[in-house]
Structure formats: structure tokens, C-alpha cells
Write a protein that holds these residues in place. Sequence first.
Motif, mmCIF file in Angstrom:
data_model
loop_
_atom_site.group_PDB
_atom_site.id
_atom_site.type_symbol
_atom_site.label_atom_id
_atom_site.label_comp_id
_atom_site.label_asym_id
_atom_site.label_seq_id
_atom_site.Cartn_x
_atom_site.Cartn_y
_atom_site.Cartn_z
ATOM 1 N N UNK A 194 -21.644 -55.860 -10.121
ATOM 2 C CA UNK A 194 -21.129 -56.969 -10.935
ATOM 3 C C UNK A 194 -19.783 -56.564 -11.525
ATOM 4 N N UNK A 195 -18.974 -57.568 -11.794
ATOM 5 C CA UNK A 195 -17.662 -57.267 -12.335
ATOM 6 C C UNK A 195 -17.652 -57.248 -13.850
ATOM 7 N N UNK A 196 -18.503 -58.060 -14.439
ATOM 8 C CA UNK A 196 -18.452 -58.189 -15.895
ATOM 9 C C UNK A 196 -19.466 -57.273 -16.558
ATOM 10 N N UNK A 197 -19.201 -56.972 -17.806
ATOM 11 C CA UNK A 197 -20.124 -56.142 -18.576
ATOM 12 C C UNK A 197 -21.343 -56.959 -18.951
ATOM 13 N N UNK A 198 -22.491 -56.286 -19.125
ATOM 14 C CA UNK A 198 -23.680 -57.035 -19.476
ATOM 15 C C UNK A 198 -24.244 -56.618 -20.823
ATOM 16 N N UNK A 209 -23.863 -67.699 -19.124
ATOM 17 C CA UNK A 209 -23.572 -66.328 -18.713
ATOM 18 C C UNK A 209 -22.424 -66.349 -17.700
ATOM 19 N N UNK A 263 -21.723 -51.641 -17.770
ATOM 20 C CA UNK A 263 -21.411 -52.432 -16.593
ATOM 21 C C UNK A 263 -22.650 -52.405 -15.696
ATOM 22 N N UNK A 264 -22.701 -53.335 -14.755
ATOM 23 C CA UNK A 264 -23.860 -53.356 -13.878
ATOM 24 C C UNK A 264 -23.418 -53.159 -12.440
ATOM 25 N N UNK A 265 -24.293 -52.525 -11.675
ATOM 26 C CA UNK A 265 -23.985 -52.254 -10.280
ATOM 27 C C UNK A 265 -23.774 -53.567 -9.528
ATOM 28 N N UNK A 285 -15.281 -58.885 -22.286
ATOM 29 C CA UNK A 285 -14.896 -59.506 -21.018
ATOM 30 C C UNK A 285 -13.392 -59.729 -20.939
ATOM 31 N N UNK A 286 -12.790 -59.943 -22.092
ATOM 32 C CA UNK A 286 -11.343 -60.170 -22.078
ATOM 33 C C UNK A 286 -10.570 -58.870 -21.860
ATOM 34 N N UNK A 287 -11.077 -57.791 -22.445
ATOM 35 C CA UNK A 287 -10.377 -56.512 -22.331
ATOM 36 C C UNK A 287 -11.320 -55.418 -21.838
ATOM 37 N N UNK A 318 -17.418 -68.909 -17.593
ATOM 38 C CA UNK A 318 -18.827 -68.822 -17.957
ATOM 39 C C UNK A 318 -19.551 -70.028 -17.389
ATOM 40 N N UNK A 320 -22.013 -64.462 -12.182
ATOM 41 C CA UNK A 320 -22.709 -63.445 -11.389
ATOM 42 C C UNK A 320 -24.048 -63.045 -11.999
ATOM 43 N N UNK A 321 -24.248 -63.400 -13.276
ATOM 44 C CA UNK A 321 -25.523 -63.068 -13.915
ATOM 45 C C UNK A 321 -26.491 -64.254 -13.947
ATOM 46 N N UNK A 323 -25.904 -59.835 -22.728
ATOM 47 C CA UNK A 323 -25.670 -61.201 -22.283
ATOM 48 C C UNK A 323 -26.901 -62.055 -22.526
ATOM 49 N N UNK A 333 -5.368 -60.905 -22.441
ATOM 50 C CA UNK A 333 -6.785 -61.179 -22.269
ATOM 51 C C UNK A 333 -7.063 -61.789 -20.904
ATOM 52 N N UNK A 334 -8.134 -61.330 -20.286
ATOM 53 C CA UNK A 334 -8.594 -61.961 -19.063
ATOM 54 C C UNK A 334 -9.393 -63.192 -19.450
ATOM 55 N N UNK A 335 -9.327 -64.177 -18.581
ATOM 56 C CA UNK A 335 -10.161 -65.344 -18.856
ATOM 57 C C UNK A 335 -11.337 -65.345 -17.918
ATOM 58 N N UNK A 336 -12.487 -65.298 -18.490
ATOM 59 C CA UNK A 336 -13.691 -65.201 -17.688
ATOM 60 C C UNK A 336 -14.348 -66.575 -17.659
ATOM 61 N N UNK A 373 -19.433 -59.533 -26.715
ATOM 62 C CA UNK A 373 -19.237 -59.383 -25.271
ATOM 63 C C UNK A 373 -18.090 -60.235 -24.731
ATOM 64 N N UNK A 374 -17.790 -61.331 -25.411
ATOM 65 C CA UNK A 374 -16.660 -62.142 -24.937
ATOM 66 C C UNK A 374 -15.360 -61.364 -25.047
#
Lengths: 194, 181
Positions: free
Chosen positions: B140-144, A27, B136-138, B83-85, A21, A30-31, B171, A16-19, B79-80
Amino acid sequence: MAETATQDAASTEPQARHVVYCGVCSLPPEYCEFGGTAKKCKEWLEKKHPDMHEKLYSEEAIEASLSTLSLDARKRAEKDSAKKEAKAAAAEARDAERKAEAMVYIKRVERNKRKYVTAVSGLEEHGHDLKKVAKDWGKKFATGSSVTKTASGTDEIVVQGDNSDDIFDIVVDVLKVPEDNVECIEDKKKKSAG
Amino acid sequence: MFKKEITAGAKSKVKSSVQRGIRTKVVETYPLLAPHIDEIIPKKSQLDLLKLPDRVSLYALNNEPLFWQHMDDAIVPHLRVVHQFPHCFSRIGIDRGAIRFVLSGAALMVPGLTSAGGQLPEPEGQLKEGDVAVIMAEGKEEACMVGQLKMGTEDMKEKKKGVAIDGGHCLGDGLWKMSID
């Protein structure tokens, strides 16, 4: 050392990646600009993750993100976010004001000569879930504790036994209600029928 | 789907046989997730089932929301988890202008996907109606956002209008902000 490092990288890669927040709007940073509390988020990020802040809020990054939008759309987005921010700020101010005014009353009610129950009202204004608090208190005092409707239609927590002093401490220390907003009342009136 | 703040209803433990069923279903729906499934739902864990408004059930492990499901529709990751996978799900991209609408809970419309900033898969990797896609968003790295497609991706390229995802999870929505304890 180098070997273990590569091994670590290999084993962590598929995991798992750790994001990160944002601590303000929850959020991914970046959001934040869409969250309505962009300014606060920016400050938070600067404090907690300076490297990320650098990356997200550098001049080039902002330029790059804006250049993809047409001038018209950019203006609209700006207006929208400003409106949202103002709304969020207003809501927060209103909330704080209401919270400052909201009183918590701890009432000791005589039930039967020397037996008392303690009724607490007004906690919901401070953002607590009455049911959960009631359950906690029941556990703590090892007595019955429940949420009941009062005659006026609001909910209150009724704890068996005279716990008003202890509850006062809990309300102030654990539930973080300002001391000035908590009042202990002794209700001498005997419950008539019942 | 979760525009408003929501509070979770009753929390109950999932039977181990049902939990196995959920595991296989998740792997079936998201084959790419198979190598990681033990990490998301360990074999000997105890999942919780939470009932949310509008007949949505949410599966959580140790108070971390994992997947949700509306009635018997496809099972959708929180969504968490996405973000992990992020690379384990089918992804499509939206342009920058659409982000703010998506994040305020609007239905995802096709023009946001077909425009220059958007991203749709090639014909061989096309997604069909009812597939679950991560948005995904233009820039941005993470999904929204994540949700079930209302229209196949090839259809979208052809028509260039209409609703792409209705009632997804994005999100900052109620499901995102909900706390379980």
C-alpha cells in the motif's frame, strides 16, 4: 510554457500531497477492502476515479496482493471480511428501518393564553445533534431555543414562539426528514404550575 | 485508543503563545517537518483545541484535525497530516496479514513487523521506545497507523514478539471518522 511547468512541479513537490479518500468508507481507496463496504467502495471509485479503479482492481494487482499471503491466512481473511461486510450491511438495514419508523413531532404548546412555545421531539433518531439544531433555530427565529428533558426522559428542542409551520418546513427541507415522518400537534393543554 | 466513535468536547481557541509552543514542539519531535511547518500551521493562524475522551487533546486548524496528544505524551499527527507529508516521519512497515487487525483497532504486535513483509529500520536508523512511528502497509502507498512505540526497533528484531504499539491512531477509527464543526 515548459519552464513554468517545471517550476510548478518544483514548487508543488515539497508541499502537501493530496490524497483521495473514498466517499463511502472515508479510507484511502487502497484500504477499502478492509472497510466492510468493499463492494460499494468499488462502485464509487469506478465512477469517480476510473484511473485509480483500474490500478487497484486490475487482475494483476489482486493476484499480486494475494500471492504474499499463505493459503490459510487468505481463507481466514476472506471469511473475516465477508463477516464484516454482512455485519455492516445488517447494521445499515437496521438503521434505515429505524429511521423510516422514527417520527418527528412538532408540538405547539400553549404557554400563556396567546403565547406559545414549539417543542420538537424525535430529531435525534434522524441523526441530528439536538444542541446544534437548537442553536441554529434560535439564531434563525431570533428567540430562545434550548434542549430540554421531557418527563419521559427523552430530549426535545423547545423554541419560544409559535414557529410550528416554519419548523415543519425546515425539518423537511433542511434536515431531510421525509414529510410523512413529521407531524404537527397542537397541544391545547395549558401548562398548569409554573 | 479511539476504538469507539467519539464526539468532541468543548472547542476553545489556543493562546498564541501556546500555539508557538506547539509549533516548536512539533518541529522538535519531527525535524523533517520543519520546512513544511508553515504549511501545516501558518504563523498567523488560530489553532483550536478540542478535548476528547480519555484525556486526549486534539489540535485543529479550520476544522481540520492536525495533531493529538494524550496527556503530556508525545504529540502525534493525525493520519490526514501523515498522508500529506508521508516522508517527514519515521516509518516502519507491516506485512499484509496484519493490516486487517490493525484497521480493526488491535494493538500492533511485533511479528507483523519482523516477518518477511514487514519493514524495520537498520540499526543506525533505529527507533527507540516512546518514539512516534508511522506504520506503512505492505503493498500500500498510504500509511495506516501512527502511534508511540512500546519497544525499540532493535529490541523487536531480537525478541520477535510482544506489543509494538498500543493505543495508536489508525485508519477508520473514532478519531479518523470524527467530524469537527
